[in-house]
Scaffold this active site. Sequence first.
Site, PDB file in Angstrom:
ATOM      1  N   SER A 129      -7.510  -6.882   0.597  1.00  0.00           N
ATOM      2  CA  SER A 129      -6.538  -6.183  -0.238  1.00  0.00           C
ATOM      3  C   SER A 129      -7.264  -5.211  -1.174  1.00  0.00           C
ATOM      4  CB  SER A 129      -5.691  -7.211  -0.995  1.00  0.00           C
ATOM      5  OG  SER A 129      -4.548  -6.623  -1.543  1.00  0.00           O
ATOM      6  N   ASP A 284       1.332  -5.969   8.281  1.00  0.00           N
ATOM      7  CA  ASP A 284       1.119  -5.784   6.841  1.00  0.00           C
ATOM      8  C   ASP A 284       2.017  -4.656   6.338  1.00  0.00           C
ATOM      9  OD1 ASP A 284       0.124  -5.359   4.242  1.00  0.00           O
ATOM     10  OD2 ASP A 284      -1.943  -5.766   4.850  1.00  0.00           O
ATOM     11  N   HIS A 313       0.551  -9.194   5.100  1.00  0.00           N
ATOM     12  CA  HIS A 313      -0.597  -8.984   4.226  1.00  0.00           C
ATOM     13  C   HIS A 313      -1.396 -10.270   4.029  1.00  0.00           C
ATOM     14  CE1 HIS A 313      -3.033  -6.884   1.357  1.00  0.00           C
ATOM     15  NE2 HIS A 313      -2.732  -7.733   0.392  1.00  0.00           N
TER      16      HIS A 313
END
Length: 337
Positions: A129, A284, A313
Site C-alpha cells: 500500500s 484492488d 487491496h
Amino acid sequence: MRDHHVYDLGDFTLQGGLTLRDAKLAYQTYGTLNAGRDNAIVYPTWYSGRHWENEWLIGPGMALDPDKYFIIVPNMFGNGLSSSPSNTPPPWDRARFPNVTMYDNVRAQHRLVTEHFGIERLPLVTGWSMGAGQTYQWAVAYPDMVERIAPFCGSTVTSEHNKVFLDSVRAALTADDAWQGGWYETQPTKGLRAAARVYAGWGFSQAFYWHQTYRQLGFSSLEDFAVGFWEGFFLDDRDANNLLTMLWTWHNADVGKTPGFEGDTERALRSITANAMVLPAEKDLYFPPEDEEWACAFIPHAELRVIPGVWGHFAGGGANPTDTAFIDNALKDLLTR
C-alpha cells in the site's frame, strides 16, 4: 513486538519548506546486519500501520528471513510512533503538524540506513500500500543504492479515482462535531467510525462481499464484519490528526515530484535501475492492476505479477495464507535474480 528504536533526525526540513524540529524516526529491526553490511532489506509501513503490523511477512524460511537478512521496518511520519501530530510538542502539534511527502519519509529512512547503520547497498526494498509507494520512491530517489524493489498493492502516483476515496475519508473524519478543527481533546469517534464505513467499501472487493468471504475471518454477518473488523481497526489507538497527516501524504504521492524530475512521473519511472517485481492485486479498488501495468511500461527492468483472488487491496495485508504465500514466493524469486 511493539518495542522499537528511535532515530533522532534533528531539525528536518521538509519538501514543502517547513522544518520539523527535533524530528523522530521510529523503527524496528529483525535479524542481524552482517559484517559486509550488504544483507539489509527496508520494509516501510503503510497507511496507519505500525511496524508490528508488518511482521506477518517476516519469519524463518520466508523470503524476509531474519536468519539471513537484516530487515528494517521504518514507521511513517504521522503513524503515532515517528513524529506525528499526536506526539509533537507545540506549536507544531495536532492541527498544525506540517505536510509530509513520500520523499520526506524516504529521505529520513535513507538517513537512518546510511548514517546510523552505515549501509551503502540494499538487496531489496518492499512494502504494501503506502509502503509500496515508499518502495517506488526509494528506487527513484536512490537508484545507485537499491538493487531490487517489490511494491505490492500500491502505486507510483495517486490516481484521481483514489483521490475521490481519500476525500471521502477526510470528509467523514472532519464531519464529527468533536473534530473542532483538529484541536479536539478526545478522539472524534463518530468520525472515525464513519471513516471505517467508507473504507469498508474499498478495502475488499465486490466479489469478497458477494461470496461472504469475511466469514473466513470469523465474522458472522456483514454488520458483524463492518463493526468488528473496520470500526475496530480505526478505533485501535489511531488518532484522527495522524490519519489526516498520512492521508495528505497519500493524496499527494507522485514519484515525479522527486527533486530533479519537475513533476514528470514517466521520466522518474524510466530512471529506476532496480530489478522490479510489481505485485498488484487482481481486484484492488485503490490500485488496480491496470495502473501498475502502466507504470511497468516505463520501468526498464520490471515484471508485473498479479495476485489473483477476491481479497482486493487486503491481498497484501497478510489477511489470508494463500495471498501471503503468493507474495512470499514472488519475493523469493526476485531475491534469486
